[in-house]
Design an enzyme around this catalytic site. Sequence first.
Site, PDB file in Angstrom:
ATOM      1  N   CYS A  98       0.748  -1.185  -0.014  1.00 16.64           N
ATOM      2  CA  CYS A  98       0.065   0.085   0.116  1.00 16.64           C
ATOM      3  C   CYS A  98       0.914   1.240  -0.010  1.00 16.64           C
ATOM      4  O   CYS A  98       1.268   1.571  -0.971  1.00 16.64           O
ATOM      5  CB  CYS A  98      -1.017   0.186   1.228  1.00 16.64           C
ATOM      6  SG  CYS A  98      -2.406   0.877   0.903  1.00 16.64           S
ATOM      7  N   HIS A 121      -3.342  -5.006   0.267  1.00 13.33           N
ATOM      8  CA  HIS A 121      -2.963  -5.569   1.526  1.00 13.33           C
ATOM      9  C   HIS A 121      -3.126  -7.118   1.605  1.00 13.33           C
ATOM     10  O   HIS A 121      -4.128  -7.575   2.007  1.00 13.33           O
ATOM     11  CB  HIS A 121      -3.900  -5.040   2.681  1.00 13.33           C
ATOM     12  CG  HIS A 121      -3.545  -3.488   3.063  1.00 13.33           C
ATOM     13  ND1 HIS A 121      -2.528  -3.105   3.723  1.00 13.33           N
ATOM     14  CD2 HIS A 121      -4.159  -2.346   2.518  1.00 13.33           C
ATOM     15  CE1 HIS A 121      -2.791  -1.645   3.890  1.00 13.33           C
ATOM     16  NE2 HIS A 121      -3.917  -1.545   3.052  1.00 13.33           N
ATOM     17  N   GLU A 169      -1.842  -9.071   3.317  1.00 17.02           N
ATOM     18  CA  GLU A 169      -1.529  -9.677   4.776  1.00 17.02           C
ATOM     19  C   GLU A 169      -2.954  -9.972   5.441  1.00 17.02           C
ATOM     20  O   GLU A 169      -3.041 -10.859   6.331  1.00 17.02           O
ATOM     21  CB  GLU A 169      -1.036  -8.780   5.843  1.00 17.02           C
ATOM     22  CG  GLU A 169      -1.503  -7.456   6.138  1.00 17.02           C
ATOM     23  CD  GLU A 169      -1.221  -6.175   5.087  1.00 17.02           C
ATOM     24  OE1 GLU A 169      -1.154  -6.604   3.941  1.00 17.02           O
ATOM     25  OE2 GLU A 169      -1.678  -5.158   5.459  1.00 17.02           O
TER      26      GLU A 169
HETATM   27  N1  GLN Z   1      -1.818   6.679   2.688  1.00 17.40           N
HETATM   28  C1  GLN Z   1      -1.933   6.096   1.248  1.00 17.40           C
HETATM   29  C2  GLN Z   1      -3.290   6.094   0.617  1.00 17.40           C
HETATM   30  O1  GLN Z   1      -4.311   6.859   1.209  1.00 17.40           O
HETATM   31  C3  GLN Z   1      -1.722   4.697   1.601  1.00 17.40           C
HETATM   32  C4  GLN Z   1      -2.637   4.071   2.473  1.00 17.40           C
HETATM   33  C5  GLN Z   1      -2.359   2.594   3.088  1.00 17.40           C
HETATM   34  O2  GLN Z   1      -1.237   2.408   3.224  1.00 17.40           O
HETATM   35  N2  GLN Z   1      -3.346   2.025   3.881  1.00 17.40           N
HETATM   36  O3  GLN Z   1      -3.475   6.024  -0.581  1.00 17.40           O
END
Ligand code: GLN
Length: 536
Positions: A382, A508, A510
């Site tokens: 992410c 994600h 995970e």
């Molecule tokens: N801050 C980034 C976004 O909003 C990544 C978000 C995250 O890592 N969950 O896209």
Amino acid sequence: MKYIAVTGGVLSGLGKGIAASSIGRLLKSRGFKVTSIKIDPYLNVDAGTMNPYQHGEVFVLADGGEVDLDLGNYERFLDEALASDHNITTGKVYHTVISKEREGKYLGKTVQIIPHITDEIKRRIRKVARESGADITIIEVGGTVGDIESMPFLEALRQMHREEGGHVNFLFIHTTLVPMLGTVGEFKTKPTQHSVRELREIGITPDVILGRSEKPLPKAIKRKISHFCDVPERAVISAQDVDSIYEVPLNFERQGLTDYILERMEMNSREEDLAGWERFVKNLKSAKGEVEIAIVGKYTGLKDSYISHKEALAHCTAETKVNVKIRWLEAEDLEKEGDADEFLKGVHGVVIPGGFGNRGIEGKMMAIRYARENKIPFLGICLGFQLATIEFSRNVLGMDGANSTEFDENTPYPVIDLLPEQRGVKDMGGTMRLGEQKVIIQKGSKAYSLYKRTEISERHRHRYEVNPDFIDKIEKGGLKFTGKDVEGIRMEIGELDEHPYFVATQFHPEFKSRPMKPAPVYLGLVKAAIEYKKSL
Ligand code: GLN
């Protein structure tokens, strides 16, 4: 429909969630369909707005629900996908009741905690149980007995116990602490006695007592708890510390907990199948040697903030039979010290997890650069994916000052940006891309070799995307986007050719890693780390 409510006493943080998850797994191993509900007595509507530093990781469900990390434990132990309504908070309950009151649905009555709040709690529990089609629903009540906040929930459960026909359909399991004192390590049962008394005062009689302790509870102590707390000796279960949380179900099973629960609820096992789980634990425990993987984050002071990453790596250990040691690194420290080598020397892999806000991002990018240049296996998730894109743009493609508009609105190279339709939207919650979405994987890519398919579904929680205006340039430079959303607009996976393992995902992985089914990109990382270590 049967229910098991798990309460806690003496103090919080006893591992009630793991106990509840373990019981779920055991009942599933006997052929029952099990689901679970986590009750969080706080006023927040959901965990989406909560700081991971206080509450640990925000877990994301398939339907996009941002929930308490205990639901992550349930999903890992049960291997069942849960939905947002499996997390009941005081905020959700009051929200419904107050809205109904405003709509005039209570027909002029005085709206009160009993019966209106308790009715709404019962309605939500029964709805989830019914809609999930489960034979048994496990309900974990957060906090400890005696907390003001949990009172309405315990009252609702007390009522349900009677309405559902008593212990045959509704069992109470109480988790307490049995501390050990003095040099000889004497077990002390008084806190358990007090906690059970407190439970009785509100009309709840526990059917089973789980005593958390450092060492297994001796027979004499079980007997003592049995006498003072009015449960049969068989129903006093020792929940001693174990090396891995995944051993907890096996420990309960050995003490006959599953048989006792089934007997008391008048159910017969449909099958017995714990073999897979046993093998998983055996693999975990017999792992030899180790690789060290750095997690560079900004909440590393509280390990629970990254619990799903930690568990995903444990799932890989059972698969590869090589231990994964985690080196927790605070991104800001790296940034301050300015020497990535000093922090990362000796690691065999680097993970950059997700995150929001700019604290520590430069430190994370130092770690990414170090892994990229030194050919150390790397997994970005992410925010880690976005930062890998920025780092590559800056240091390989020479786009000085490249950034995400989340961190620098005036960057000359906004390689990470909101998509046009999201710009200017004020309601932050509304613009978040949440939950499971399809990802299309390019054949022949590293990602394809990991997933072995062209279509996967993974969980998301982000707002920003790789800016379409820069995709061509970045790909020509060598960072390939081998996974995209179905429309081909959003970049989902990035990988470098000239590197043994440099993989980053906008999603994600995970959250979907399970015992016996490790997330492919994690498994790829650990395998690459093992190879990397061998090559040294
Ligand atoms: N801050 C980034 C976004 O909003 C990544 C978000 C995250 O890592 N969950 O896209």
